[in-house]
Write a protein that holds these residues in place. Structure first.
Motif, mmCIF file in Angstrom:
data_model
loop_
_atom_site.group_PDB
_atom_site.id
_atom_site.type_symbol
_atom_site.label_atom_id
_atom_site.label_comp_id
_atom_site.label_asym_id
_atom_site.label_seq_id
_atom_site.Cartn_x
_atom_site.Cartn_y
_atom_site.Cartn_z
ATOM 1 N N THR A 140 -34.044 1.324 -3.705
ATOM 2 C CA THR A 140 -32.575 2.073 -3.300
ATOM 3 C C THR A 140 -32.498 1.860 -1.742
ATOM 4 O O THR A 140 -31.349 1.890 -1.197
ATOM 5 N N ASP A 141 -33.386 1.030 -1.127
ATOM 6 C CA ASP A 141 -33.301 0.596 0.134
ATOM 7 C C ASP A 141 -33.022 -1.015 0.184
ATOM 8 O O ASP A 141 -34.315 -1.637 -0.110
ATOM 9 N N ASP A 182 -26.394 -4.788 2.003
ATOM 10 C CA ASP A 182 -26.721 -3.725 3.345
ATOM 11 C C ASP A 182 -25.585 -3.442 4.077
ATOM 12 O O ASP A 182 -25.405 -2.319 4.463
ATOM 13 N N MET A 185 -23.355 -1.156 2.111
ATOM 14 C CA MET A 185 -23.733 0.184 2.039
ATOM 15 C C MET A 185 -23.509 0.824 3.550
ATOM 16 O O MET A 185 -23.601 2.146 3.710
ATOM 17 N N PHE A 206 -34.420 8.980 -4.439
ATOM 18 C CA PHE A 206 -33.320 8.315 -3.412
ATOM 19 C C PHE A 206 -34.056 8.647 -2.130
ATOM 20 O O PHE A 206 -33.328 8.525 -1.085
ATOM 21 N N LEU A 209 -33.458 5.387 0.201
ATOM 22 C CA LEU A 209 -32.042 5.526 0.392
ATOM 23 C C LEU A 209 -31.592 6.554 1.685
ATOM 24 O O LEU A 209 -31.076 5.998 2.617
ATOM 25 N N MET A 297 -26.353 -1.705 -7.001
ATOM 26 C CA MET A 297 -26.431 -0.928 -5.687
ATOM 27 C C MET A 297 -24.930 -0.801 -5.134
ATOM 28 O O MET A 297 -24.782 0.496 -4.542
ATOM 29 N N THR A 301 -23.207 2.775 -4.459
ATOM 30 C CA THR A 301 -22.654 3.188 -3.134
ATOM 31 C C THR A 301 -21.408 3.729 -3.352
ATOM 32 O O THR A 301 -21.005 4.647 -2.589
#
Length: 310
Positions: A140-141, A182, A185, A206, A209, A297, A301
């Motif tokens: 999630t990152d 990235d 997001m 999460f 994230l 992702m 987002t």
């Protein structure tokens, strides 16, 4: 005058043709088998591995679309291929609970392994029964996924039969795609008001994230790291209090697990809370809305941003 074939002659001819066909098929299979076999546990990592290696290796992803990584099972044939692979790529950190015995058997057979959880900065769960244990949901990152790509590239390049320049080029291209994700997001989440930057989900998924993009994880209906756990009455009561305290406009249900409990929580909290579906632990089939990691992702987002900005 042509000779007539007897039944025995026809049988011999048929066997010769069958033998020739079989030998041709074996020859074709042998050509395909010259590529190294990379077996990947989860479909999220399977997508990433395919992006990096392209056609240089055969990639077998064990986890089917829309499956739960904590509990999916594999066939006997897949288990056998797992133990004969040139490389196994797994998530680690306790995610593949139902698959661990097969991974252990392959390790005992000396199969090379790459564990994504070994190459990232690992966070621990902060709440629930899993508090203090490693959080497995690093993807999630996107920055941590980039770390996985960086570490995986040389491992794939070193496989016998792989053209390393091809893997290097594909990896560089995929890194750029992750960096772009990235940045997208970061911009989207920065637009969410500070008082709305809170997350409630089916279970704790999460943490990474939230750590990267400055969210507060208010809680989870299942307060642990696995969907195999079950919430208690006190867990639900604590979440009702958290939802009322923060005033979050949306809570999020994973596509891989039922959202009945999340909807029950929304009703019990006696406030208007939207229930928004996210793709968190599994990709979908091509028609399902999240067929690859980058798309998953981006969809999440947009849904998180929209859900928390209302």
């Amino acid at each position: 005058m042509s000779a007539r074939r007897t039944p025995r002659g026809r049988l011999v001819a048929a066997l010769l043709v069958a033998g020739l066909t079989a030998s041709m098929l074996v020859g074709c299979a042998a050509v395909g088998d010259e590529r190294p076999l990379v077996v990947v546990t989860t479909n999220i990592l399977g997508d990433v591995v395919e992006e990096l290696v392209g056609g240089e290796a055969e990639v077998l992803t064990l986890m089917k679309p829309n499956a739960d990584p904590h509990s999916f099972e594999i066939s006997a044939q897949e288990a056998a291929r797992l133990r004969s692979a040139d490389l196994i790529v797994s998530n680690g950190l306790g995610l593949e609970e139902g698959l661990q015995q097969h991974l252990d058997a392959a390790a005992a057979d000396g199969v090379a392994a790459f564990v994504a959880g070994d190459v990232i900065d690992v966070l621990a769960y902060r709440d629930g029964d899993a508090a203090g244990t490693p959080d497995s949901h690093f993807w999630t990152d996107p920055a941590r996924m980039r770390d996985v790509v960086d570490a995986l590239e040389p491992v794939l390049s070193d496989l016998d039969g792989v053209a390393s320049p091809e893997v290097t080029a594909r990896s560089a291209e995929y890194r750029s795609a992750i960096d772009e994700l990235d940045a997208e997001m970061t911009r989207a989440f920065a637009a969410i008001p500070a008082e709305r930057r809170a997350l409630v989900t089916n279970h704790h998924v999460f943490g990474y994230l939230a750590d990267r993009f400055d969210f507060e994880v208010v809680g989870a209906v299942i307060p642990g790291g696995t969907t195999l756990a079950a919430p208690s009455a006190s867990d639900l009561a604590d979440l009702v209090t958290a939802v009322e305290r923060t005033g979050v406009p949306a809570i999020f249900a994973e596509s891989s697990s039922p959202d009945r409990l999340v909807r029950a929580l929304a009703e019990e909290a006696d406030v208007h809370v939207d229930v928004v579906e996210l793709f968190t632990e599994s990709l979908t089939d091509p028609e399902g809305g999240a067929p690859d990691y980058l798309t998953m992702m981006r969809v999440n987002t947009e849904r998180i941003s929209t859900g928390l900005s209302r």
